[in-house]
Design an enzyme around this catalytic site. Structure first.
Site, mmCIF file in Angstrom:
data_model
loop_
_atom_site.group_PDB
_atom_site.id
_atom_site.type_symbol
_atom_site.label_atom_id
_atom_site.label_comp_id
_atom_site.label_asym_id
_atom_site.label_seq_id
_atom_site.Cartn_x
_atom_site.Cartn_y
_atom_site.Cartn_z
ATOM 1 N N ASP A 1 28.480 59.805 42.251
ATOM 2 C CA ASP A 1 29.603 58.871 42.200
ATOM 3 C C ASP A 1 29.646 57.935 43.401
ATOM 4 O OD1 ASP A 1 30.624 59.811 39.792
ATOM 5 O OD2 ASP A 1 31.815 61.367 40.767
ATOM 6 N N ARG B 1 47.764 55.659 33.787
ATOM 7 C CA ARG B 1 47.493 57.073 33.560
ATOM 8 C C ARG B 1 46.171 57.411 34.223
ATOM 9 N NH1 ARG B 1 51.804 57.066 31.981
ATOM 10 N NH2 ARG B 1 52.761 58.086 30.184
ATOM 11 N N GLY B 2 46.171 58.516 34.940
ATOM 12 C CA GLY B 2 44.937 58.949 35.575
ATOM 13 C C GLY B 2 45.211 60.132 36.478
ATOM 14 N N ARG C 1 44.957 62.399 40.043
ATOM 15 C CA ARG C 1 45.274 62.060 41.443
ATOM 16 C C ARG C 1 44.030 62.206 42.306
ATOM 17 N NH1 ARG C 1 48.693 64.885 45.909
ATOM 18 N NH2 ARG C 1 49.628 63.105 47.010
ATOM 19 N N ARG D 1 47.386 56.135 44.816
ATOM 20 C CA ARG D 1 48.081 55.951 43.545
ATOM 21 C C ARG D 1 49.533 56.427 43.600
ATOM 22 N NH1 ARG D 1 43.313 58.001 39.336
ATOM 23 N NH2 ARG D 1 41.712 56.569 40.094
ATOM 24 N N ALA E 1 34.763 56.346 43.593
ATOM 25 C CA ALA E 1 34.187 55.036 43.940
ATOM 26 C C ALA E 1 34.891 54.014 43.047
ATOM 27 C CB ALA E 1 32.675 55.062 43.731
ATOM 28 N N PHE F 1 35.814 53.374 36.398
ATOM 29 C CA PHE F 1 35.171 53.020 35.140
ATOM 30 C C PHE F 1 36.131 52.316 34.184
ATOM 31 C CE2 PHE F 1 32.332 56.576 36.433
ATOM 32 C CZ PHE F 1 31.142 55.863 36.439
ATOM 33 N N ARG F 2 37.451 52.503 34.379
ATOM 34 C CA ARG F 2 38.396 51.940 33.422
ATOM 35 C C ARG F 2 38.572 50.429 33.589
ATOM 36 N NH1 ARG F 2 43.218 55.097 33.951
ATOM 37 N NH2 ARG F 2 42.223 56.193 35.664
#
Length: 308
Positions: free
Chosen positions: A56, A133-134, A136, A141, A198, A201-202
Site C-alpha cells: 500500500d 463512509r469508511g 478509521r 477523518r 496511501a 481507491f474510492r
C-alpha cells in the site's frame, strides 16, 4: 541493482516477449491486476527487469533509501522517488470489504454502474448533505464524523468496520455503520474523499456520481491526479480542518448551488472522458516503453521466476 531492489517489491522479467514473475507474490490478486495490463503489451516490449511494489505504501524515500533503485508503486508523496503505475485495482485486487468480498476492481464495470445510478438521482433530487463512509484508517477523518454526530442534517459521515476492528473504540466510540455501495453515494450532493494508508481507491469513483467531491489533503498522489485541478474539478480541503471549518465549507456550497453543480460536472467530465480503461492501458504502454529504453544492460533470465 535489481538484486538489491527485490526487497522493495515483486520481481518481474520480460524475456523474449514472455512475462515471468517470482513465485511468491505477496498479494496474488494485486499481481493479477498488474499482469492483466502488462500481458497484452508483451509483443511490443524489450527485455527488462521490473520491480513492482504491490504494497500500500511507496518504498524509495528521497532521504532514507541509500540507493535510488527503480521501483514501481501505485501511489506516493513528494518524499518518494518511486515510479507511479496505474493501481492493480483498475482490474482486481482492490480493498476487500463485505460488499466487495473479492476486492474492489473492474473499473470498466464501475464506470457504467455508478453512472447509471447517478442518472436515477439527478442533482435536484440529491440530498443536500455531505456524505462519507469508511473505516478509521486515520484520525484525519474524525472531524467530519464528529460534525456528523453534532449536525446530522448537514453531514452523514460514519465509520465502518475494517479487518482490524475489535471494539467501538476503533470506530470513535460508536458501533460501526453498515457499508454503503459506491452507487449509493450518488444520493448525496457532497462526497468526501480522504486518503487511506496511501491514496484512496474510492477517489475516482466519487466523480461518477455527478456529485461535488471534497478532496482532503494533497500529499498522496496517483498517476492521474495531476490532471485534476482544485476548484475546477473538486474542492480541496486542508487535512486538519476543524468541524467548524468543515461546516462553513459545506454551507458555502449549499448556498452557492450553481457553483457546486458546475464543479461537480467538470469533475465528472474529466474522469469520464479521460480515465477510461483504454486510457489506463495507454498509460501502462507508454510507461513500460519509456522504462524499457532506459535499460542499459543485457537482461538475463532468472531461472527462479515462473512464467505467468
Amino acid at each position: 541493482m535489481i538484486k538489491r531492489a527485490k526487497q522493495y517489491g515483486t520481481h518481474y522479467q520480460v524475456i523474449e516477449h514472455k512475462l515471468y514473475r517470482q513465485r511468491d507474490c505477496m498479494f496474488p490478486a494485486r499481481c493479477s491486476g498488474v499482469e492483466h495490463f502488462v500481458k497484452p503489451l508483451l509483443a511490443t516490449l524489450p527485455d527488462m527487469d521490473l520491480i513492482v511494489n504491490c504494497r500500500d505504501w511507496p518504498q524509495v524515500h528521497r532521504h532514507w533509501t541509500k540507493e535510488k533503485t527503480p521501483v514501481l508503486s501505485f501511489s506516493k508523496t513528494a518524499e518518494y522517488l518511486d515510479i507511479m503505475y496505474p493501481a492493480w485495482a483498475f482490474w482486481e485486487g482492490g480493498p476487500a470489504i463485505a460488499l466487495y468480498p473479492t476486492g474492489l476492481g473492474r473499473w470498466d464495470r464501475h464506470r457504467n454502474s455508478i453512472t447509471e445510478a447517478a442518472a436515477k438521482v439527478p442533482w435536484e433530487k440529491k440530498e443536500s448533505r455531505a456524505f462519507f463512509r469508511g473505516s478509521r484508517t486515520s484520525d484525519e477523518r474524525d472531524a467530519l464524523v464528529l460534525l456528523s454526530r453534532a449536525k446530522p442534517s448537514l453531514v452523514d459521515a460514519q465509520y465502518t468496520k475494517n479487518q482490524a476492528w475489535k471494539s467501538p473504540q476503533d470506530t470513535l466510540n460508536e458501533e460501526p455503520a453498515r457499508e454503503v455501495t459506491l452507487e449509493e453515494h450518488c444520493r448525496y450532493r457532497f462526497l468526501f474523499n480522504f486518503r487511506g494508508v496511501a491514496a484512496s481507491f474510492r477517489f475516482k469513483h466519487l466523480f461518477l456520481c455527478h456529485s461535488l467531491v471534497f478532496h482532503v489533503g494533497d500529499e498522496w498522489q496517483e498517476f492521474f491526479y495531476s490532471a485534476l485541478k482544485p476548484w475546477v474539478h473538486y474542492v480541496p480541503v486542508p487535512v486538519r480542518s476543524s468541524p467548524d471549518e468543515l461546516e462553513a465549507l459545506i454551507r458555502f456550497f449549499q448556498e452557492h448551488d450553481d457553483l457546486a453543480r458546475s464543479i461537480a460536472e467538470r469533475g465528472y467530465e474529466q474522469i469520464w472522458n479521460n480515465l477510461r480503461m483504454k486510457d489506463v492501458e495507454c498509460y501502462w504502454r507508454k510507461l513500460l516503453k519509456r522504462y524499457g529504453k532506459l535499460i542499459r544492460y543485457s537482461v538475463e533470465r532468472d531461472p527462479n521466476l515462473i512464467q505467468v
